[in-house]
Design a protein around this motif. Structure first.
Motif, PDB file in Angstrom:
ATOM      1  N   LEU A  60       0.851  -1.195   0.000  1.00 56.01           N
ATOM      2  CA  LEU A  60       0.000   0.000   0.000  1.00 56.01           C
ATOM      3  C   LEU A  60       0.881   1.237   0.000  1.00 56.01           C
ATOM      4  CD1 LEU A  60      -2.571  -0.935   2.796  1.00 56.01           C
ATOM      5  CD2 LEU A  60      -2.686  -1.452   0.363  1.00 56.01           C
ATOM      6  N   PRO A  61       0.438   2.290  -0.649  1.00 55.57           N
ATOM      7  CA  PRO A  61       1.149   3.560  -0.477  1.00 55.57           C
ATOM      8  C   PRO A  61       1.005   4.016   0.970  1.00 55.57           C
ATOM      9  CG  PRO A  61      -0.914   3.891  -1.673  1.00 55.57           C
ATOM     10  CD  PRO A  61      -0.733   2.403  -1.548  1.00 55.57           C
ATOM     11  N   LEU A  99      -7.826   0.882  -0.548  1.00 59.36           N
ATOM     12  CA  LEU A  99      -8.740  -0.243  -0.669  1.00 59.36           C
ATOM     13  C   LEU A  99      -8.555  -0.930  -2.022  1.00 59.36           C
ATOM     14  CD1 LEU A  99     -11.023  -1.894   0.533  1.00 59.36           C
ATOM     15  CD2 LEU A  99     -12.642  -0.192  -0.371  1.00 59.36           C
ATOM     16  N   ARG A 100      -8.378  -0.133  -3.077  1.00 57.17           N
ATOM     17  CA  ARG A 100      -8.140  -0.690  -4.415  1.00 57.17           C
ATOM     18  C   ARG A 100      -6.853  -1.519  -4.426  1.00 57.17           C
ATOM     19  NH1 ARG A 100      -7.574   3.904  -7.239  1.00 57.17           N
ATOM     20  NH2 ARG A 100      -9.820   4.080  -7.445  1.00 57.17           N
ATOM     21  N   ALA A 101      -5.821  -1.012  -3.789  1.00 58.35           N
ATOM     22  CA  ALA A 101      -4.547  -1.725  -3.753  1.00 58.35           C
ATOM     23  C   ALA A 101      -4.675  -3.045  -2.996  1.00 58.35           C
ATOM     24  CB  ALA A 101      -3.478  -0.847  -3.112  1.00 58.35           C
ATOM     25  N   LEU A 102      -5.430  -3.054  -1.913  1.00 58.29           N
ATOM     26  CA  LEU A 102      -5.628  -4.286  -1.153  1.00 58.29           C
ATOM     27  C   LEU A 102      -6.377  -5.329  -1.976  1.00 58.29           C
ATOM     28  CD1 LEU A 102      -6.529  -2.808   2.338  1.00 58.29           C
ATOM     29  CD2 LEU A 102      -4.549  -4.256   1.826  1.00 58.29           C
ATOM     30  N   THR A 148       5.703  -6.764  -7.063  1.00 58.73           N
ATOM     31  CA  THR A 148       5.012  -6.068  -8.150  1.00 58.73           C
ATOM     32  C   THR A 148       4.294  -4.828  -7.641  1.00 58.73           C
ATOM     33  OG1 THR A 148       4.718  -8.141  -9.384  1.00 58.73           O
ATOM     34  CG2 THR A 148       3.278  -6.291  -9.962  1.00 58.73           C
ATOM     35  N   MET A 149       3.595  -4.947  -6.522  1.00 57.60           N
ATOM     36  CA  MET A 149       2.868  -3.798  -5.990  1.00 57.60           C
ATOM     37  C   MET A 149       3.820  -2.667  -5.635  1.00 57.60           C
ATOM     38  SD  MET A 149      -0.376  -4.505  -6.146  1.00 57.60           S
ATOM     39  CE  MET A 149      -1.095  -3.252  -5.081  1.00 57.60           C
ATOM     40  N   ARG A 150       4.962  -3.000  -5.043  1.00 55.68           N
ATOM     41  CA  ARG A 150       5.940  -1.947  -4.738  1.00 55.68           C
ATOM     42  C   ARG A 150       6.408  -1.275  -6.014  1.00 55.68           C
ATOM     43  NH1 ARG A 150       7.800  -5.812  -0.787  1.00 55.68           N
ATOM     44  NH2 ARG A 150       9.362  -6.595  -2.260  1.00 55.68           N
ATOM     45  N   ARG A 151       6.631  -2.060  -7.052  1.00 52.59           N
ATOM     46  CA  ARG A 151       7.092  -1.507  -8.322  1.00 52.59           C
ATOM     47  C   ARG A 151       6.043  -0.560  -8.912  1.00 52.59           C
ATOM     48  NH1 ARG A 151       8.074  -6.255 -11.034  1.00 52.59           N
ATOM     49  NH2 ARG A 151       9.846  -6.512  -9.630  1.00 52.59           N
ATOM     50  N   GLY A 191       5.439   0.009 -14.851  1.00 55.97           N
ATOM     51  CA  GLY A 191       4.376  -0.734 -14.181  1.00 55.97           C
ATOM     52  C   GLY A 191       3.614  -1.615 -15.148  1.00 55.97           C
ATOM     53  N   ALA A 192       3.290  -1.068 -16.311  1.00 56.00           N
ATOM     54  CA  ALA A 192       2.573  -1.853 -17.318  1.00 56.00           C
ATOM     55  C   ALA A 192       3.409  -3.041 -17.779  1.00 56.00           C
ATOM     56  CB  ALA A 192       2.219  -0.959 -18.511  1.00 56.00           C
TER      57      ALA A 192
END
Length: 236
Positions: A26-27, A44-47, A65-68, A77-78
Motif C-alpha cells: 500500500l502507499p 482499498l483498491r490496492a488491497l 510487483t505492488m511496490r514496483r 508498471g505496465a
C-alpha cells in the motif's frame, strides 16, 4: 477511512493492513492530527488488487510487483504486469508440453516399473527397440533431448540408458515422428524433467492446468485495479 474500516472493507485484518503498508504493498497512509492512519479508496483498491495478484503469482512476487507499481513510472508498471501474464502463459505451455509428451508414450508410462539396477539399455538395444540409428540417439543426446548415464568399461566409457532416459528417448521418437521440431521436443522433454513430481500422472497435469487457468483469471480480475494503480484517475 480508519484502519479498522479499510480492513473490514477489504477482508484483511487490521494487523495485515498495517503489515502490507509497511512492506510497500500500500502507499503510505496519511495521518490524522491524532496520529491515526487515514486510508482512502486508493488503499482499498490496492488491497483488492493484491489479493488477486497474490493468488495469481504468489505473495512474494505480488508484493514485489505492488511496490514496483507504486514507485515506478507507468510504462514500467505496465511492463511488470505484462510480464506476469507472460509467466503464466509459459507455465501453461510447459504443462501442456509435458502432457503431450506423456500422451505420446502413454502405454509405456502405464507399464514402467520403478527403476532398478537391471532396468537400463545399451545404445544398441535402445536403437533397436525404437527403430532408430545409434547415431540418432547420439544426436538427441547432443541436442539435450536424452540424458544417458556413462559407465566405465575396459574399453573406456559407454552409454547406458536407465528408465528416465528410455522415457526421454520414447518421447523424442514419438514427437519427432509426429512432426515436432527439435526445439519443440526439447521443450516437452524439459517440461517432463522439471515437473518430475507429477510427470507420471496425466490427471495431475490436468489439475495443474486447471490451477493455472484459475490463477490467470485472478490476474485478469486484478487487471482493472492494477491499471488504476499504474495510472490513477483523479480522486476526490
Amino acid at each position: 477511512m480508519t484502519t479498522a474500516a479499510v480492513a473490514a472493507a477489504s477482508g484483511y485484518s487490521v494487523q495485515q493492513v498495517r503489515d502490507l503498508e509497511a512492506v510497500g504493498v500500500l502507499p503510505a497512509a496519511g495521518r490524522a492530527p491524532n496520529g491515526y492512519r487515514q486510508f482512502s479508496a486508493v488503499h482499498l483498491r490496492a488491497l483488492r488488487a493484491y489479493r488477486e495478484l497474490a493468488y495469481a503469482v504468489g505473495p512474494v512476487e505480488a508484493r514485489s510487483t505492488m511496490r514496483r507499481l507504486h514507485r515506478h513510472p507507468p510504462e514500467q508498471g505496465a511492463a511488470a504486469v505484462g510480464a506476469l501474464h507472460v509467466r503464466l502463459h509459459d507455465e501453461r505451455e510447459q504443462a501442456l508440453a509435458a502432457r503431450h509428451a506423456l500422451e505420446a508414450v502413454r502405454e509405456e508410462a502405464a507399464t514402467d516399473a520403478e527403476p532398478g539396477t537391471a532396468d537400463s539399455m545399451t545404445i544398441s538395444e535402445l536403437s533397436q527397440a525404437l527403430g532408430v540409428k545409434a547415431s540418432t540417439l547420439r544426436f538427441w543426446e547432443k541436442a539435450g533431448l536424452v540424458a544417458p548415464d556413462r559407465i566405465t568399461t575396459r574399453a573406456g566409457t559407454a552409454r547406458r540408458y536407465p528408465l528416465p532416459a528410455i522415457r526421454e528417448a520414447r518421447i523424442t521418437a514419438a514427437l519427432r515422428a509426429g512432426g515436432y521440431r527439435v526445439p519443440d521436443v526439447r521443450t516437452a522433454v524439459t517440461a517432463v524433467r522439471e515437473l518430475s513430481d507429477v510427470s507420471h500422472s496425466l490427471a495431475a497435469l490436468d489439475t495443474r492446468l486447471e490451477d493455472i487457468a484459475a490463477r490467470t483469471l485472478a490476474l485478469l480480475r486484478a487487471g482493472t485495479l492494477l491499471a488504476d494503480i499504474i495510472e490513477p484517475a483523479d480522486e476526490d
